[in-house]
Design a protein around this motif. Structure first.
Motif, PDB file in Angstrom:
ATOM      1  N   PRO A  44      11.538  -8.712 -12.314  1.00  0.00           N
ATOM      2  CA  PRO A  44      12.568  -9.073 -13.295  1.00  0.00           C
ATOM      3  C   PRO A  44      12.920  -7.947 -14.269  1.00  0.00           C
ATOM      4  N   THR A  45      11.959  -7.099 -14.596  1.00  0.00           N
ATOM      5  CA  THR A  45      12.277  -6.045 -15.565  1.00  0.00           C
ATOM      6  C   THR A  45      12.448  -4.689 -14.901  1.00  0.00           C
ATOM      7  N   ARG A  46      12.094  -4.596 -13.619  1.00  0.00           N
ATOM      8  CA  ARG A  46      12.002  -3.281 -13.005  1.00  0.00           C
ATOM      9  C   ARG A  46      12.972  -3.025 -11.861  1.00  0.00           C
ATOM     10  N   GLU A  67       0.832  -1.199   0.000  1.00  0.00           N
ATOM     11  CA  GLU A  67       0.000   0.000   0.000  1.00  0.00           C
ATOM     12  C   GLU A  67       0.867   1.250   0.000  1.00  0.00           C
ATOM     13  N   GLY A  68       1.887   1.233   0.837  1.00  0.00           N
ATOM     14  CA  GLY A  68       2.798   2.380   0.929  1.00  0.00           C
ATOM     15  C   GLY A  68       3.461   2.657  -0.405  1.00  0.00           C
ATOM     16  N   ALA A  69       3.940   1.580  -1.051  1.00  0.00           N
ATOM     17  CA  ALA A  69       4.603   1.743  -2.344  1.00  0.00           C
ATOM     18  C   ALA A  69       3.630   2.315  -3.374  1.00  0.00           C
ATOM     19  N   ARG A  70       2.402   1.806  -3.358  1.00  0.00           N
ATOM     20  CA  ARG A  70       1.408   2.303  -4.325  1.00  0.00           C
ATOM     21  C   ARG A  70       1.107   3.773  -4.097  1.00  0.00           C
ATOM     22  N   ALA A 106       7.545  -6.826  -1.140  1.00  0.00           N
ATOM     23  CA  ALA A 106       6.235  -6.308  -1.555  1.00  0.00           C
ATOM     24  C   ALA A 106       6.357  -5.016  -2.361  1.00  0.00           C
ATOM     25  N   ALA A 107       7.244  -4.109  -1.924  1.00  0.00           N
ATOM     26  CA  ALA A 107       7.345  -2.817  -2.610  1.00  0.00           C
ATOM     27  C   ALA A 107       7.940  -2.985  -4.002  1.00  0.00           C
ATOM     28  N   VAL A 108       8.925  -3.891  -4.107  1.00  0.00           N
ATOM     29  CA  VAL A 108       9.546  -4.159  -5.400  1.00  0.00           C
ATOM     30  C   VAL A 108       8.504  -4.743  -6.362  1.00  0.00           C
ATOM     31  N   GLU A 125       4.589  -4.146 -10.931  1.00  0.00           N
ATOM     32  CA  GLU A 125       3.193  -4.104 -11.389  1.00  0.00           C
ATOM     33  C   GLU A 125       2.839  -2.751 -11.987  1.00  0.00           C
ATOM     34  N   ALA A 126       3.350  -1.679 -11.341  1.00  0.00           N
ATOM     35  CA  ALA A 126       2.986  -0.332 -11.795  1.00  0.00           C
ATOM     36  C   ALA A 126       3.876   0.145 -12.934  1.00  0.00           C
ATOM     37  N   GLY A 127       4.928  -0.625 -13.254  1.00  0.00           N
ATOM     38  CA  GLY A 127       5.817  -0.220 -14.340  1.00  0.00           C
ATOM     39  C   GLY A 127       6.732   0.934 -13.973  1.00  0.00           C
ATOM     40  N   VAL A 128       7.094   1.052 -12.698  1.00  0.00           N
ATOM     41  CA  VAL A 128       8.101   2.043 -12.311  1.00  0.00           C
ATOM     42  C   VAL A 128       9.336   1.280 -11.829  1.00  0.00           C
ATOM     43  N   TRP A 129      10.437   2.003 -11.584  1.00  0.00           N
ATOM     44  CA  TRP A 129      11.687   1.359 -11.176  1.00  0.00           C
ATOM     45  C   TRP A 129      11.676   1.016  -9.698  1.00  0.00           C
TER      46      TRP A 129
END
Lengths: 386, 354
Positions: free
Chosen positions: A273-275, A228-231, A249-251, A256-260
């Motif tokens: 894997p991509t972020r 939740e915090g990350a979102r 969880a934050a990673v 999921e959101a497509g940010v780094w």
């Protein structure tokens, strides 16, 4: 209780830290103590088989549940490294998910009374109970990760996260579009606030207008809250997220959101894997193995270990493949400079959130100040409070 | 098709009062054995470590009572309210507020405090817990707000308030900026009963509370009124028993007990205020109260059982090298079966055809 308190006051009152109490006791005393502990154990029949006298029993108390990645996973790896290095000369017993000081004291005492000669704590919340138990078991060696208390049989070890944090910040500063980073911390303690600052310092070194929003969870392991915090940070425009907590969880939220994302403790690539740009990996194996060897040999001496990139206790995980070569080269160069001591992440000028100069130009933040850091640098948005 | 249904007994089964927990234990051991075998762990060794190993040393016994004491004390206070269907879920917050109120005194006096400091801290703990409990009581009576929700949400408020205090005004100036208060002076701590063990004199507060709660619930008129209010609210109202008084009594009793328990924990094993002082005692005590069937002596058994489960879980982890996730599963199984089996006291299982 009174003696415990007095000893703690001595240990704390001494600004330089740390070494004085250990120096009060000679190396020979320590050897004698360790030998005495060995005799005590074989005499009281703790070991069932005849070999028991030579086998070193090590107890490790993990602060959170054993999971695949994160803080406790790294400590578990280090505990396993003792077994790999010392083989059947050592027995390593572990217990996980012990956070509260009152529970930790019971477990430390349990390990100490069941023949364990070397006991590891893995949290600052283990520090106070460990200091109490260490007083009562002078022949058992205690070592607490993130501890601040020391005694003849009580040491501490910590990592210079900020060295890897600065490098991760350089990557973040190069890759961010919005110039806004987001940082989630477990507790607002110096070991978390400092690295948070260092990430932003790294980012500002390549993009001076970078800022960073901070949130503290008041818990080491609460994946729901961390997500939740990350979102929330992502929703506010942060496009690089780093969480210094115990879960990925934050990673995952960043992927999921497509940010780094910047991982912490373990390489969390599997969860993003991509972020995952990179991760500030900690590797305690050298500390655990060295302690086990020293205790077995009777040569252990209390100290406050605080090591970083140079010693390999802190590492930067491989950068994600999408990062261009010029940035890779820059990070490699800065990593070499930090290892060589020519680049100091906390070199001035550093201002705090109120614009007050904390480190003047040409100066550098002293070690004691780094380890007691409870203020956020300019560009941090939020409070160093739970 | 055969249908299984529950049929209410006309009178509660006296056999099942004893039989239900035995059944629950048997079911737990049975299912636990399957679980342990499936994981390749020796079930007998595991059960030994769970239920017996922790109690084989004097220090183990001391730790057992030390851990059970706050659980029992909180559950006693909660049972007063639960009897009257006053659902106080806020013991965790009351525990914290009691600890804070007492902690302010301890930190204010510091070293060399007067001899009355510790009794004053007990009183402050009770008042702190009661003040926190007064909020849901007042809102329930004044605005008919659910005390379940209000008391539950106040837990988070209390937790954050404590975090604020130890990160700010109460932070130890010599503590390397770590969020914790100074260590309490010995004058603000309960003295250990035995050398080298942690069990301290606060256990006598819990023992006293067992007696007081038993007399109140089983022998006093107000206790009787509350029990009637819980079983048959309409009858209670018809008899002129005040519902408001039952709500105030239930919540304040829970608040006082939890507040003192919080004070005891900090003036005992902790020795200072830290950002998190309760390992969930306020929630676990709800289970203890129900395992004890809201009876003072039953709660003692429930508290001892829960404490043993904690310690047994740790001993299994260390002795057999299995992670906490497995021991927690086993603990959960036992608690589930214990509470579920109690249904058989008031109901019997009937098999019938549809």
């Amino acid at each position: 209780m009174k003696t415990v308190r007095a000893a703690l006051v001595v240990a704390r009152g001494n600004d330089r830290g740390i070494m004085t109490m250990a120096q009060g006791i000679s190396r020979r005393d320590i050897v004698r103590q360790a030998a005495g502990a060995g005799m005590l154990i074989s005499a009281s029949g703790m070991g069932i088989n005849a070999r028991a006298a030579e086998v070193l029993k090590v107890g490790v108390v993990f602060v959170s549940p054993i999971t695949e990645v994160g803080w406790t996973a790294q400590h578990r790896q280090a505990a396993d490294a003792i077994k790999a290095a010392l083989g059947d000369q050592v027995v390593v017993d572990v217990i996980d998910d012990i956070f509260q000081p009152q529970d930790a004291e019971r477990v430390f005492r349990g390990f100490a009374t069941s023949g364990h000669k070397l006991i590891f704590g893995t949290s600052f919340s283990h520090g106070a109970p460990m200091a109490k138990v260490a007083q009562q078991f002078p022949k058992v060696i205690f070592n607490d990760c993130a501890g601040v208390k020391h005694g003849p049989n009580l040491g501490s070890f910590e990592a210079k996260y900020y060295e890897a944090g600065f490098l991760a910040g350089v990557v973040a500063g190069k890759m961010t579009k919005t110039g806004k980073l987001g940082f989630l911390g477990g507790f607002p303690i110096p070991d978390i606030i400092g690295p948070g600052n260092s990430i932003l310092l790294g980012a500002q070194s390549v993009r001076p207008d970078s800022t960073c929003k901070v949130l503290f969870m008041n818990s080491w392991s609460d994946p729901g809250k961390e997500k939740e915090g990350a979102r929330a940070l992502i929703a506010q425009g942060c496009d690089v997220i780093c969480a210094m907590t115990d879960s990925p969880a934050a990673v995952q939220a960043a992927e999921e959101a497509g940010v780094w994302a910047i991982g912490y403790a373990s390489d969390m690539k599997k969860f993003a894997p991509t972020r995952q740009l990179t991760s500030m990996v900690v590797d305690w194996s050298s500390v655990y193995v060295q302690d086990a060897r020293d205790v077995a040999a009777g040569t252990w001496v209390s100290k406050a270990r605080w090591e970083g990139l140079k010693e390999g206790v802190v590492k930067l995980a491989p950068l994600v493949s999408t990062i261009p070569e010029d940035i890779r080269a820059l990070v490699r160069k800065k990593e070499d400079e930090i290892k060589a001591g020519t680049l100091l992440p906390y070199a001035g000028e550093i201002r705090d959130q109120d614009g007050k100069i904390r480190v003047p130009k040409g100066g550098v933040l002293g070690d004691d100040d780094v380890r007691a850091m409870n203020w956020l640098i300019a560009g941090m948005v939020g409070q160093a409070k739970g | 098709m055969i249908k299984v249904h529950l049929e209410r007994r006309l009178v509660p089964s006296t056999i099942m009062v004893i039989g239900a927990p035995v059944l629950a234990l048997a079911a737990t051991i049975g299912l636990g054995t399957i679980l342990f075998l499936g994981l390749g762990i020796d079930p007998l060794a595991t059960l030994y470590q769970f239920f017996w190993a922790p109690l084989t040393t004097p220090n183990g016994l001391s730790e057992w009572l030390l851990k059970a004491s706050p659980l029992i004390l909180i559950a006693l206070g909660l049972s007063v309210g639960f009897r009257a269907n006053v659902w106080n879920i806020g013991a965790e917050g009351m525990f914290i507020m009691g600890a804070i109120a007492a902690g302010l005194l301890a930190i204010h006096f510091g070293e060399g405090a007067p001899v009355w400091l510790l009794p004053a801290m007990v009183a402050a703990g009770a008042l702190g817990g009661m003040a926190w409990a007064a909020i849901p009581a007042f809102l329930r009576i004044w605005a008919n707000a659910s005390e379940i929700l209000v008391s539950l949400m106040l837990n988070y408020v209390a937790q954050l308030f404590l975090a604020f205090l130890v990160n700010g005004p109460l932070r130890d100036p010599d503590g390397f900026n770590y969020p914790q208060s100074p260590l309490y002076d010995p004058s603000a701590m309960f003295s250990p009963l035995f050398d080298e063990m942690r069990l301290n004199s606060s256990i006598f507060i819990t023992i006293g509370a067992v007696a007081v709660t038993w007399i109140f619930l089983e022998r006093s008129f107000l206790g009787f009124q509350m029990t009637v209010g819980g079983i048959a609210p309409v009858a209670a109202r018809y008899a002129g028993f005040s519902q408001a008084r039952a709500i105030w009594t239930g919540l304040l009793a829970g608040g006082a007990a939890a507040g003192i328990a919080g004070m005891m924990e900090v003036s005992g094993p902790l020795g200072q205020l830290t950002p998190v002082i309760s390992p969930g005692y306020g929630y676990v005590a709800i289970i203890v109260a129900f395992i004890g069937r809201l009876n003072a002596f039953g709660i003692v058994v429930g508290g001892l059982l829960l404490s043993l489960l904690y310690m047994g879980g740790e001993s299994v982890q260390i002795a057999l090298n299995i992670p906490s996730a497995i021991t927690r599963t086993f603990q959960g199984m036992l608690l589930f079966f214990l509470l579920a089996a109690d249904v058989l006291i008031h109901y019997r299982i009937r098999l019938g055809r549809t």
